[in-house]
Design a protein around this motif. Structure first.
Motif, PDB file in Angstrom:
ATOM      1  N   VAL A  74       0.834  -1.204   0.000  1.00 34.25           N
ATOM      2  CA  VAL A  74       0.000   0.000   0.000  1.00 34.25           C
ATOM      3  C   VAL A  74       0.869   1.255   0.000  1.00 34.25           C
ATOM      4  CG1 VAL A  74      -1.706   1.317   1.324  1.00 34.25           C
ATOM      5  CG2 VAL A  74      -1.983  -1.152   1.034  1.00 34.25           C
ATOM      6  N   ARG A  75       1.977   1.228   0.719  1.00 33.52           N
ATOM      7  CA  ARG A  75       2.915   2.357   0.664  1.00 33.52           C
ATOM      8  C   ARG A  75       3.418   2.573  -0.754  1.00 33.52           C
ATOM      9  NH1 ARG A  75       6.548   0.718   5.925  1.00 33.52           N
ATOM     10  NH2 ARG A  75       5.189   1.570   7.547  1.00 33.52           N
ATOM     11  N   GLN A  76       3.772   1.487  -1.427  1.00 31.43           N
ATOM     12  CA  GLN A  76       4.240   1.589  -2.808  1.00 31.43           C
ATOM     13  C   GLN A  76       3.132   2.131  -3.714  1.00 31.43           C
ATOM     14  OE1 GLN A  76       5.619  -2.347  -3.807  1.00 31.43           O
ATOM     15  NE2 GLN A  76       7.355  -2.255  -2.394  1.00 31.43           N
ATOM     16  N   LEU A  77       1.905   1.688  -3.474  1.00 37.42           N
ATOM     17  CA  LEU A  77       0.773   2.188  -4.249  1.00 37.42           C
ATOM     18  C   LEU A  77       0.626   3.692  -4.067  1.00 37.42           C
ATOM     19  CD1 LEU A  77      -1.891   1.809  -5.885  1.00 37.42           C
ATOM     20  CD2 LEU A  77      -3.025   1.428  -3.676  1.00 37.42           C
ATOM     21  N   ALA A  78       0.715   4.167  -2.824  1.00 31.69           N
ATOM     22  CA  ALA A  78       0.576   5.602  -2.563  1.00 31.69           C
ATOM     23  C   ALA A  78       1.637   6.392  -3.317  1.00 31.69           C
ATOM     24  CB  ALA A  78       0.658   5.865  -1.062  1.00 31.69           C
ATOM     25  N   ARG A  79       2.870   5.889  -3.315  1.00 34.81           N
ATOM     26  CA  ARG A  79       3.941   6.576  -4.038  1.00 34.81           C
ATOM     27  C   ARG A  79       3.671   6.571  -5.543  1.00 34.81           C
ATOM     28  NH1 ARG A  79       7.244   3.969   0.010  1.00 34.81           N
ATOM     29  NH2 ARG A  79       7.642   2.202  -1.386  1.00 34.81           N
ATOM     30  N   SER A  80       3.185   5.435  -6.062  1.00 37.75           N
ATOM     31  CA  SER A  80       2.913   5.343  -7.500  1.00 37.75           C
ATOM     32  C   SER A  80       1.805   6.298  -7.917  1.00 37.75           C
ATOM     33  CB  SER A  80       2.525   3.908  -7.864  1.00 37.75           C
ATOM     34  OG  SER A  80       3.604   3.023  -7.667  1.00 37.75           O
ATOM     35  N   VAL A  81       0.755   6.380  -7.122  1.00 36.27           N
ATOM     36  CA  VAL A  81      -0.351   7.283  -7.452  1.00 36.27           C
ATOM     37  C   VAL A  81       0.121   8.733  -7.437  1.00 36.27           C
ATOM     38  CG1 VAL A  81      -2.583   8.164  -6.632  1.00 36.27           C
ATOM     39  CG2 VAL A  81      -2.154   5.688  -6.702  1.00 36.27           C
ATOM     40  N   GLU A  82       0.922   9.089  -6.443  1.00 38.60           N
ATOM     41  CA  GLU A  82       1.446  10.455  -6.389  1.00 38.60           C
ATOM     42  C   GLU A  82       2.346  10.746  -7.589  1.00 38.60           C
ATOM     43  OE1 GLU A  82       3.648  13.540  -3.308  1.00 38.60           O
ATOM     44  OE2 GLU A  82       3.637  11.385  -2.866  1.00 38.60           O
ATOM     45  N   ASP A  83       3.198   9.786  -7.951  1.00 43.63           N
ATOM     46  CA  ASP A  83       4.081   9.978  -9.102  1.00 43.63           C
ATOM     47  C   ASP A  83       3.296  10.073 -10.403  1.00 43.63           C
ATOM     48  OD1 ASP A  83       6.278   9.898  -7.440  1.00 43.63           O
ATOM     49  OD2 ASP A  83       6.785   7.808  -7.875  1.00 43.63           O
ATOM     50  N   ASP A  84       2.268   9.236 -10.558  1.00 45.71           N
ATOM     51  CA  ASP A  84       1.531   9.147 -11.824  1.00 45.71           C
ATOM     52  C   ASP A  84       0.528  10.284 -12.014  1.00 45.71           C
ATOM     53  OD1 ASP A  84       2.930   6.851 -12.376  1.00 45.71           O
ATOM     54  OD2 ASP A  84       1.321   5.477 -11.815  1.00 45.71           O
ATOM     55  N   PHE A  85      -0.115  10.707 -10.930  1.00 50.64           N
ATOM     56  CA  PHE A  85      -1.186  11.703 -11.043  1.00 50.64           C
ATOM     57  C   PHE A  85      -0.817  13.058 -10.434  1.00 50.64           C
ATOM     58  CE2 PHE A  85      -3.420   7.639 -11.304  1.00 50.64           C
ATOM     59  CZ  PHE A  85      -4.300   7.847 -12.358  1.00 50.64           C
ATOM     60  N   GLY A  86       0.112  13.078  -9.503  1.00 51.57           N
ATOM     61  CA  GLY A  86       0.538  14.336  -8.901  1.00 51.57           C
ATOM     62  C   GLY A  86      -0.303  14.831  -7.741  1.00 51.57           C
ATOM     63  N   ARG A  87      -1.499  14.271  -7.580  1.00 52.87           N
ATOM     64  CA  ARG A  87      -2.397  14.704  -6.515  1.00 52.87           C
ATOM     65  C   ARG A  87      -3.448  13.623  -6.276  1.00 52.87           C
ATOM     66  NH1 ARG A  87      -4.532  19.690  -6.933  1.00 52.87           N
ATOM     67  NH2 ARG A  87      -6.387  19.115  -5.732  1.00 52.87           N
ATOM     68  N   LEU A  88      -4.247  13.806  -5.241  1.00 48.16           N
ATOM     69  CA  LEU A  88      -5.365  12.893  -4.973  1.00 48.16           C
ATOM     70  C   LEU A  88      -6.456  13.691  -4.286  1.00 48.16           C
ATOM     71  CD1 LEU A  88      -6.353   9.942  -5.158  1.00 48.16           C
ATOM     72  CD2 LEU A  88      -5.404   9.580  -2.857  1.00 48.16           C
ATOM     73  N   ASP A  89      -7.689  13.564  -4.790  1.00 48.95           N
ATOM     74  CA  ASP A  89      -8.809  14.345  -4.270  1.00 48.95           C
ATOM     75  C   ASP A  89      -9.881  13.507  -3.580  1.00 48.95           C
ATOM     76  OD1 ASP A  89      -8.200  17.148  -5.433  1.00 48.95           O
ATOM     77  OD2 ASP A  89      -7.941  15.779  -7.121  1.00 48.95           O
ATOM     78  N   SER A  90     -10.058  12.263  -4.008  1.00 42.64           N
ATOM     79  CA  SER A  90     -11.068  11.424  -3.363  1.00 42.64           C
ATOM     80  C   SER A  90     -10.659   9.968  -3.429  1.00 42.64           C
ATOM     81  CB  SER A  90     -12.448  11.614  -4.003  1.00 42.64           C
ATOM     82  OG  SER A  90     -12.460  11.146  -5.338  1.00 42.64           O
ATOM     83  N   VAL A  91     -11.076   9.223  -2.413  1.00 44.77           N
ATOM     84  CA  VAL A  91     -10.822   7.787  -2.328  1.00 44.77           C
ATOM     85  C   VAL A  91     -12.146   7.085  -2.083  1.00 44.77           C
ATOM     86  CG1 VAL A  91      -9.695   5.950  -1.011  1.00 44.77           C
ATOM     87  CG2 VAL A  91      -8.481   8.093  -1.455  1.00 44.77           C
ATOM     88  N   ALA A  92     -12.422   6.066  -2.860  1.00 43.78           N
ATOM     89  CA  ALA A  92     -13.608   5.223  -2.672  1.00 43.78           C
ATOM     90  C   ALA A  92     -13.135   3.827  -2.286  1.00 43.78           C
ATOM     91  CB  ALA A  92     -14.443   5.173  -3.948  1.00 43.78           C
ATOM     92  N   LEU A  93     -13.369   3.444  -1.039  1.00 46.56           N
ATOM     93  CA  LEU A  93     -12.933   2.147  -0.524  1.00 46.56           C
ATOM     94  C   LEU A  93     -14.060   1.143  -0.730  1.00 46.56           C
ATOM     95  CD1 LEU A  93     -11.258   3.457   2.744  1.00 46.56           C
ATOM     96  CD2 LEU A  93     -10.136   2.825   0.594  1.00 46.56           C
ATOM     97  N   VAL A  94     -14.082   0.560  -1.919  1.00 42.55           N
ATOM     98  CA  VAL A  94     -15.158  -0.328  -2.332  1.00 42.55           C
ATOM     99  C   VAL A  94     -14.807  -1.794  -2.085  1.00 42.55           C
ATOM    100  CG1 VAL A  94     -16.592  -1.039  -4.293  1.00 42.55           C
ATOM    101  CG2 VAL A  94     -15.873   1.345  -4.082  1.00 42.55           C
ATOM    102  N   ALA A  95     -13.536  -2.141  -2.107  1.00 39.63           N
ATOM    103  CA  ALA A  95     -13.119  -3.541  -2.022  1.00 39.63           C
ATOM    104  C   ALA A  95     -13.703  -4.222  -0.794  1.00 39.63           C
ATOM    105  CB  ALA A  95     -11.594  -3.631  -1.982  1.00 39.63           C
ATOM    106  N   GLY A  96     -14.192  -5.436  -0.991  1.00 40.51           N
ATOM    107  CA  GLY A  96     -14.739  -6.204   0.115  1.00 40.51           C
ATOM    108  C   GLY A  96     -14.887  -7.658  -0.273  1.00 40.51           C
ATOM    109  N   VAL A  97     -14.961  -8.506   0.732  1.00 42.95           N
ATOM    110  CA  VAL A  97     -15.214  -9.925   0.496  1.00 42.95           C
ATOM    111  C   VAL A  97     -16.361 -10.362   1.390  1.00 42.95           C
ATOM    112  CG1 VAL A  97     -12.870 -10.516  -0.217  1.00 42.95           C
ATOM    113  CG2 VAL A  97     -13.473 -10.613   2.213  1.00 42.95           C
ATOM    114  N   VAL A  98     -17.120 -11.322   0.913  1.00 47.98           N
ATOM    115  CA  VAL A  98     -18.204 -11.874   1.706  1.00 47.98           C
ATOM    116  C   VAL A  98     -17.702 -13.104   2.456  1.00 47.98           C
ATOM    117  CG1 VAL A  98     -19.117 -13.403  -0.092  1.00 47.98           C
ATOM    118  CG2 VAL A  98     -20.657 -12.477   1.651  1.00 47.98           C
ATOM    119  N   GLN A  99     -18.240 -13.334   3.620  1.00 48.92           N
ATOM    120  CA  GLN A  99     -17.872 -14.500   4.417  1.00 48.92           C
ATOM    121  C   GLN A  99     -18.580 -15.745   3.908  1.00 48.92           C
ATOM    122  OE1 GLN A  99     -18.903 -14.147   8.587  1.00 48.92           O
ATOM    123  NE2 GLN A  99     -19.024 -16.372   8.752  1.00 48.92           N
TER     124      GLN A  99
END
Length: 263
Positions: A74-99
């Motif tokens: 996740v740290r690497q992802l954060a760095r990649s997003v900052e490098d690729d887009f330069g900024r971040l305005d919104s996050v949608a945490l949709v990922a989920g699994v059912v039991q």
């Protein structure tokens, strides 16, 4: 600017972006002019990004295959997003699994850890890593997808209910911490007509010894609006909470459930 429009240059990140709700959220954000980082554990997410890019050629859509429960990834992802887009305005945490439905005496630790990991630890990891980037350029928003099953317990789904209930309270705590710069909210869907919902119905039908059609009819009959929702219903709610129209909303939990529970 129309209050329901995203500002020019808006950059969003969506987890679970290869799934049914995730793709609907990406489409809605892209239709509103946002560039989107698509995140999913499924490597197909890069292909999904390319496919959606064909529908929305004027915005930047990029896929990132990663495990949102892994701190370093996740740290690497954060760095990649900052490098690729330069900024971040919104996050949608949709990922989920059912039991997998199981009585507590048969609910193994591995299944407990898997469900809590994706549904609760994942949102922690993403919020931990991305909130500084959201705050850096003047503010932003985080919207996490919980569930109406986070409102109360349901037999055979102890891990899922615990994770989704925990997510609601986690978001309230983080909303208090990050205000006024970053708004943080949850959405509690009801029965949404996705593959994950159908799998949950089949699992419960097997545990209860009834047919899939019987359990589906029983569950859908509880919905005052008479049907399961569609992924686009959740996408519209996430878009709203990500937009200036929701600028005075934080720490809230929005029910999008057809009336199946009143809260």
């Amino acid at each position: 600017m129309n209050q329901n429009q995203l500002h020019a240059g808006h950059v969003a990140l969506v987890t679970g972006a290869a799934g049914g709700i995730g793709q609907a959220v990406v489409r809605r954000l892209a239709a509103g002019g946002a560039s989107v980082a698509l995140v999913d554990a499924d490597a197909r997410v890069e292909g999904v990004a390319k496919q959606l890019k064909g529908e929305f050629p004027d915005v930047d859509l990029r896929g990132y295959a990663t495990d949102i429960t892994d701190t370093e990834k996740v740290r690497q992802l954060a760095r990649s997003v900052e490098d690729d887009f330069g900024r971040l305005d919104s996050v949608a945490l949709v990922a989920g699994v059912v039991q997998t439905a199981a009585p507590i005496a048969q609910l193994g630790r591995a299944e407990w850890d898997r469900v809590l990991g994706v549904n609760l630890t994942g949102p922690y990891e993403m919020t931990h890593a991305l909130s500084p980037l959201l705050a850096r350029d003047g503010g932003g928003s985080i919207t996490a997808v919980s569930s109406w099953w986070g409102r109360s317990g349901h037999a055979y789904f102890a891990a899922y209910c615990a994770a989704k209930a925990g997510l609601i309270v986690f978001v309230q705590a983080v909303a208090a911490e990050l205000a006024p710069t970053v708004r943080v909210n949850t959405i509690c869907p009801g029965n949404i007509n996705t593959r994950m919902h159908q799998e949950a119905l089949r699992s419960e039908a097997e545990e209860r010894g009834v047919s899939y059609e019987d359990i589906k009819a029983s569950e859908w009959a509880k919905i005052p609006l008479g049907k399961a929702g569609e992924p686009e219903d959740i996408a519209e709610a996430i878009y709203f909470l990500s937009s200036p129209a929701a600028s005075y909303i934080t720490g809230a939990s929005l029910d999008v459930n057809g009336g199946v529970v009143f809260h």
